[in-house]
Design a protein around this motif. Sequence first.
Motif, PDB file in Angstrom:
ATOM      1  N   HIS A 294       0.807  -1.226   0.000  1.00 55.54           N
ATOM      2  CA  HIS A 294       0.000   0.000   0.000  1.00 55.54           C
ATOM      3  C   HIS A 294       0.839   1.275   0.000  1.00 55.54           C
TER       4      HIS A 294
ATOM      5  N   HIS B  83      -9.473   2.062   5.245  1.00 50.87           N
ATOM      6  CA  HIS B  83      -8.436   1.478   4.382  1.00 50.87           C
ATOM      7  C   HIS B  83      -7.125   1.497   5.152  1.00 50.87           C
TER       8      HIS B  83
ATOM      9  N   VAL C  93     -10.443  -4.828   1.385  1.00 45.54           N
ATOM     10  CA  VAL C  93      -9.353  -3.923   0.993  1.00 45.54           C
ATOM     11  C   VAL C  93      -9.000  -4.120  -0.490  1.00 45.54           C
TER      12      VAL C  93
ATOM     13  N   HIS D  80     -13.261  -1.992  -1.467  1.00 47.03           N
ATOM     14  CA  HIS D  80     -13.100  -0.610  -0.989  1.00 47.03           C
ATOM     15  C   HIS D  80     -13.243   0.420  -2.104  1.00 47.03           C
TER      16      HIS D  80
ATOM     17  N   THR E  34     -15.001   4.767  -2.571  1.00 50.94           N
ATOM     18  CA  THR E  34     -14.122   5.936  -2.390  1.00 50.94           C
ATOM     19  C   THR E  34     -14.803   7.240  -2.805  1.00 50.94           C
TER      20      THR E  34
END
Length: 306
Positions: A41, A182, A256, A260, A264
């Motif tokens: 990430h 997140h 995730v 997700h 957003t």
Amino acid sequence: MKCRVCREPAVLDIRRHNAAFCRDHFVKHCAEQVRRAIKDHDMIGAGERVVVAVSGGKDSLALWDLLVDLGYRPDGLYLGLGIGEYSEASGHAARAFAQDRGLKLHEVDLATDFGYDIPRAAAATHRAPCGACGLSKRHLFNAVAVEHGYDVVATGHNLDDEAAVLLGNVLRWETGYLGRQHPVLPATPGFARKVKPLYRLGERETAAYCVLRGLDYQVEECPMAEGNRHLGFKEVLDGLEDRSPGAKAAFVFGFVDRAHEYFTDDAGEEREGLRQCVVCGSPTTSGVCAFCRLRERVGTRAEHSQ
Ligand code: AMP
Ligand code: FES
Ligand code: ZN
Ligand code: ZN
């Protein structure tokens, strides 16, 4: 039970991985999960400054230790919440860890620096203490990071925390919250990046990590969190995990990796239209930010009761 890696006697088994580890390989397993979370990430870039929010509990001390071990140079931030002996022991654990390793620990004390503490805030707002507590933490972690020029704020939220919050958000289809849940929240003007490098490790793992590494952590849970709805969600999830090991990880990692992104836009809308709080200058959607409104409310109530 033998270590999956070296076949020596194991100290811990992790059912969801269908694996057991000896002490050294368990510590390596934890470091690997954190390294992977950071890499997958892009949590921390080369040369970036990191501050770890340290409560003195198992998760945040394990996180601080692991980040040091992985070669980052993170400073710590402890927030004194004024919850009696619990807070005293928490502060003590955070300070002892920092001193032993010569690490820098910033300290902010709600009562000394802002004139209220969590018990008083809960009384004044007639709400569960965790509301005022969460709001104060979010605001101050960011304010300290921005003030001292940190790029990243790291918190010790683990797989169990994330699964419980996710279940709560899904049960009510809180699409705005889902968009913001997140392992990384990117930096935006006025906000440092927020990262959760422990989201791949369960709380049993972070506790075992502390014990095996000899880290002295605050074992007590917050006495004001009793009845907190996330504790109920954790029980439900523990039941699921018991029946089907790996359920929590599948729930969180699947969200995730695959779900997700669908939320957003809902989160983005709330971040637009931000302006500066007229009292403290923090980004907010209203004239006075929620933290300053809380301070005002608790302060006013306290004066009236004198
Ligand atoms: P909690 O909200 O208690 O589940 O804590 C989540 C994360 O917030 C912890 O892992 C820490 O990183 C951070 N945190 C909680 N309490 C404090 C505190 N009093 N001071 C600094 N960081 C904290
Ligand atoms: Fe926030 Fe307990 S730690 S209310
Ligand atoms: Zn081994
Ligand atoms: Zn403000």
